[in-house]
Design an enzyme around this catalytic site. Structure first.
Site, PDB file in Angstrom:
ATOM      1  N   LEU A  70       0.857  -1.192   0.000  1.00 50.00           N
ATOM      2  CA  LEU A  70       0.000   0.000   0.000  1.00 50.00           C
ATOM      3  C   LEU A  70       0.888   1.235   0.000  1.00 50.00           C
ATOM      4  CD1 LEU A  70      -2.920  -0.772   2.498  1.00 50.00           C
ATOM      5  CD2 LEU A  70      -3.115  -0.317   0.059  1.00 50.00           C
ATOM      6  N   ASP A  71       0.645   2.142  -0.938  1.00 49.55           N
ATOM      7  CA  ASP A  71       1.405   3.387  -1.002  1.00 49.55           C
ATOM      8  C   ASP A  71       1.152   4.228   0.250  1.00 49.55           C
ATOM      9  OD1 ASP A  71       2.402   2.758  -3.485  1.00 49.55           O
ATOM     10  OD2 ASP A  71       0.805   3.804  -4.566  1.00 49.55           O
TER      11      ASP A  71
END
Length: 260
Positions: free
Chosen positions: A60-61
């Site tokens: 997940l960024d």
């Protein structure tokens, strides 16, 4: 050596907040578990203490929040066997706005009036062009590698050649428009996306704006499109088909990942 109070293998579903990386979550989980259980590690007095094995499935960024599957102990050996073909995101897109990272964390590099876009028009383009087998160019600021180096490091140092960005192909099984707010120059729409591993929602926001702009200009005066394309060298290029002021992600929570 595993502490007797800590299971040898297990998974955690961590609700990752905005602003931190997936690696930050792993490091924090490891530190907390080691401290709470009196983790002793192994290797003897003269060898460096062995850290507790912790890893994550998928990435997940920092701009994304939501479910991050975290493996602890011997469970890290099974991460590669987890299903990676079903992730669900609830996102907010801003049409007519472009940033250096294709999300709200980046610097704004382009704006254009998209007030002519309707919900029906945006949904029509999403369903016809972005559901099924989809090809996309990843954002410049991403974890992908070029010649062994992370793209985001090359981009931030100014050493990234946009022509080196290669499109990838992904499966998108569902896109649903949940809400549309079109009473502004940069309309916003809330979408739910069900997709496979490696698909960038940031690229989808950018590409939706581009597709809408090109659709509007098809068969009409294309000077605006050509002028925008010619300006790429001046404002930055987030992909071979990028136009300033196309689209960006404002919010990006992940609702489900790998069965969690």
């Amino acid at each position: 050596m595993y502490d007797r109070r800590l299971p040898a293998a297990f998974f955690l579903g961590v609700d990752k907040p905005l602003g931190c990386t997936s690696r930050d979550v792993v490091n924090r989980v490891r530190s907390r578990l080691e401290a709470a259980t009196g983790w002793r590690g192994g290797g003897g007095e003269k060898r460096r203490k062995k850290r507790l094995a912790v890893g994550h499935a998928g990435t997940l960024d920092p701009c994304a929040s939501g479910v991050l599957p975290v493996a602890v102990g011997r469970a890290t050996k099974f991460v590669r066997f987890l299903p990676q073909d079903c992730k669900v995101y609830a996102s907010t897109f801003a049409l007519g706005l472009s940033t250096t990272t294709d999300d709200a964390a980046g610097e704004t590099i382009g704006r254009r009036d998209f007030s002519w876009v309707t919900e029906a028009r945006a949904n029509g383009v999403l369903q016809s062009r972005f559901v099924g087998r989809v090809e996309q160019v990843p954002p410049t600021v991403s974890a992908r590698h070029i010649d062994g180096k992370r793209q985001h490091k090359l981009a931030r140092s100014g050493d990234l050649d946009p022509s080196r960005l290669r499109p990838t192909t992904h499966d998108v099984s569902r896109i649903e428009v949940m809400a549309f707010r079109g009473d502004q120059p940069q309309p916003q729409l809330d979408v739910t996306v069900e997709c496979g591993s490696g698909f960038y929602i940031r690229s989808l926001a950018r590409d939706l704006g581009l597709a809408l702009l090109l659709e509007k200009s098809a068969g009409a005066d294309n000077d605006d499109v050509n002028a925008a394309a010619a300006a790429d060298d001046d404002v930055g290029n987030n992909g071979p088909a990028f136009l300033p002021g196309a689209g960006a992600v404002l919010k990006l929570p992940r609702l489900m990942s790998a069965g969690f």
